[in-house]
Write an enzyme that holds these catalytic residues in place. Structure first.
Site, short mmCIF file in Angstrom:
data_model
loop_
_atom_site.label_atom_id
_atom_site.label_comp_id
_atom_site.label_asym_id
_atom_site.label_seq_id
_atom_site.Cartn_x
_atom_site.Cartn_y
_atom_site.Cartn_z
N LYS A 9 10.83 9.34 -13.98
CA LYS A 9 9.59 9.43 -14.75
C LYS A 9 9.84 9.93 -16.18
O LYS A 9 10.90 10.48 -16.49
CB LYS A 9 8.60 10.34 -14.01
CG LYS A 9 8.07 9.73 -12.69
CD LYS A 9 7.00 10.63 -12.08
CE LYS A 9 6.40 10.01 -10.83
NZ LYS A 9 5.33 10.89 -10.26
N TYR A 49 -0.74 2.65 -10.39
CA TYR A 49 -1.30 3.73 -9.58
C TYR A 49 -2.76 3.45 -9.17
O TYR A 49 -3.50 4.39 -8.89
CB TYR A 49 -1.22 5.05 -10.35
CG TYR A 49 0.12 5.76 -10.23
CD1 TYR A 49 0.63 6.15 -8.99
CD2 TYR A 49 0.88 6.07 -11.36
CE1 TYR A 49 1.84 6.82 -8.88
CE2 TYR A 49 2.10 6.74 -11.25
CZ TYR A 49 2.56 7.11 -10.01
OH TYR A 49 3.77 7.78 -9.89
N ARG A 85 12.63 9.16 -0.30
CA ARG A 85 11.59 10.20 -0.34
C ARG A 85 12.17 11.55 0.10
O ARG A 85 11.78 12.60 -0.44
CB ARG A 85 10.37 9.80 0.50
CG ARG A 85 9.56 8.68 -0.17
CD ARG A 85 8.16 8.52 0.40
NE ARG A 85 7.31 9.67 0.16
CZ ARG A 85 6.46 9.79 -0.87
NH1 ARG A 85 6.36 8.83 -1.78
NH2 ARG A 85 5.71 10.86 -0.98
N ARG A 102 13.31 16.76 -6.85
CA ARG A 102 12.13 17.38 -7.45
C ARG A 102 12.29 18.90 -7.54
O ARG A 102 11.81 19.52 -8.51
CB ARG A 102 10.88 16.99 -6.67
CG ARG A 102 10.40 15.56 -7.07
CD ARG A 102 9.40 15.03 -6.11
NE ARG A 102 8.65 13.89 -6.65
CZ ARG A 102 7.83 13.15 -5.92
NH1 ARG A 102 7.63 13.43 -4.63
NH2 ARG A 102 7.18 12.14 -6.45
N ASN A 112 6.74 15.34 -12.14
CA ASN A 112 7.64 15.66 -11.03
C ASN A 112 8.86 14.74 -10.94
O ASN A 112 9.38 14.50 -9.85
CB ASN A 112 6.85 15.71 -9.72
CG ASN A 112 6.14 14.40 -9.42
OD1 ASN A 112 6.24 13.46 -10.20
ND2 ASN A 112 5.46 14.34 -8.30
N HIS A 115 9.50 8.93 -8.79
CA HIS A 115 8.56 8.25 -7.90
C HIS A 115 9.34 7.54 -6.81
O HIS A 115 10.45 7.08 -7.05
CB HIS A 115 7.75 7.20 -8.67
CG HIS A 115 7.02 6.24 -7.76
ND1 HIS A 115 5.79 6.54 -7.21
CD2 HIS A 115 7.39 5.04 -7.25
CE1 HIS A 115 5.43 5.54 -6.41
NE2 HIS A 115 6.37 4.62 -6.41
N GLU A 126 5.24 -2.67 -5.35
CA GLU A 126 5.78 -1.97 -6.53
C GLU A 126 7.00 -2.69 -7.11
O GLU A 126 7.14 -2.78 -8.33
CB GLU A 126 6.10 -0.52 -6.15
CG GLU A 126 4.82 0.27 -5.86
CD GLU A 126 5.06 1.66 -5.32
OE1 GLU A 126 4.05 2.37 -5.09
OE2 GLU A 126 6.23 2.06 -5.12
N1 UDP Z 1 -0.13 13.92 -8.78
C1 UDP Z 1 -0.75 14.85 -9.58
N2 UDP Z 1 -1.52 15.82 -8.96
C2 UDP Z 1 -1.69 15.89 -7.62
C3 UDP Z 1 -1.07 14.91 -6.82
C4 UDP Z 1 -0.29 13.95 -7.43
O1 UDP Z 1 -0.62 14.83 -10.80
O2 UDP Z 1 -2.39 16.78 -7.13
C5 UDP Z 1 0.71 12.88 -9.41
C6 UDP Z 1 2.20 13.13 -9.23
O3 UDP Z 1 2.89 12.66 -10.41
C7 UDP Z 1 2.52 12.26 -8.03
C8 UDP Z 1 1.61 11.04 -8.29
O4 UDP Z 1 0.42 11.61 -8.82
O5 UDP Z 1 3.89 11.94 -7.96
C9 UDP Z 1 1.28 10.20 -7.09
O6 UDP Z 1 0.77 11.05 -6.07
P1 UDP Z 1 1.23 10.89 -4.57
O7 UDP Z 1 0.32 11.70 -3.72
O8 UDP Z 1 1.37 9.42 -4.24
O9 UDP Z 1 2.68 11.59 -4.55
P2 UDP Z 1 4.15 10.99 -4.41
O10 UDP Z 1 4.08 9.78 -3.51
O11 UDP Z 1 4.62 10.66 -5.80
O12 UDP Z 1 4.97 12.11 -3.80
MG MG Z 2 2.85 8.15 -3.60
#
Ligand code: UDP
Ligand code: MG
Length: 139
Positions: A9, A49, A85, A102, A112, A115, A126
């Site tokens: 990112k 997103y 993940r 992370r 973070n 992705h 994606e």
């Molecule tokens: N995010 C955020 N605040 C939150 C949750 C998510 O800013 O409370 C952002 C963060 O960059 C995250 C992305 O939105 O990686 C997508 O969220 P998701 O729940 O899909 O998390 P991921 O799959 O990236 O772990």
């Molecule tokens: Mg996600």
């Protein structure tokens, strides 16, 4: 073999952590099948997103993901979706396990560092959102 979609990112690229994150990816045994440095428009970030468009963090997320260059990747390995993940760690770096990307590189739950796709259907969407078939290099 399975493929997943990954992003280094904008926060991690800006802090010059892309090389170290790519090293972690290669050391974990992933094959890189596609890779591009690029900057998203706000519309492109919103489309990526779209599943989160009703969430309170959506506007900030779109701003952040279009704020600077990122590295888009297709990674291949057995069980690649789960494996990536696990290597990334929890969304919130405060909750991420020691040794995860992370934990090491993320500065907040929003910024973070990486992705990763969360299921085969999202990986397919994606990968196709970022790469054409001819950009997937496997020979
Ligand atoms: N995010 C955020 N605040 C939150 C949750 C998510 O800013 O409370 C952002 C963060 O960059 C995250 C992305 O939105 O990686 C997508 O969220 P998701 O729940 O899909 O998390 P991921 O799959 O990236 O772990
Ligand atoms: Mg996600």
């Amino acid at each position: 073999m399975e493929r997943t979609f990954a992003i280094i990112k904008p926060d991690a690229v800006a802090r010059r952590h892309a090389g170290r994150i790519l090293e972690r990816i290669e050391n974990a045994g992933f094959q890189i099948r596609a890779m591009r440095l690029m900057r998203l428009t706000q519309a492109e970030a919103a489309g990526f997103y779209a599943v989160h468009r009703e969430r309170p963090f959506f506007t900030g997320l779109v701003e952040f993901m279009s704020s600077g260059p990122l590295v888009a990747l297709v990674l291949e390995a057995p069980d690649a979706i789960k494996k990536w993940r696990t290597l990334m760690g929890a969304t919130d770096p405060a909750k991420a396990d020691p040794g995860t990307i992370r934990k090491e590189f993320a500065s907040s739950i929003g910024e973070n560092a990486t992705h990763g796709s969360d299921a085969p259907e999202t990986a397919a969407f994606e990968i196709g959102y970022f790469f054409s078939g001819m950009e997937l290099v496997d020979k």
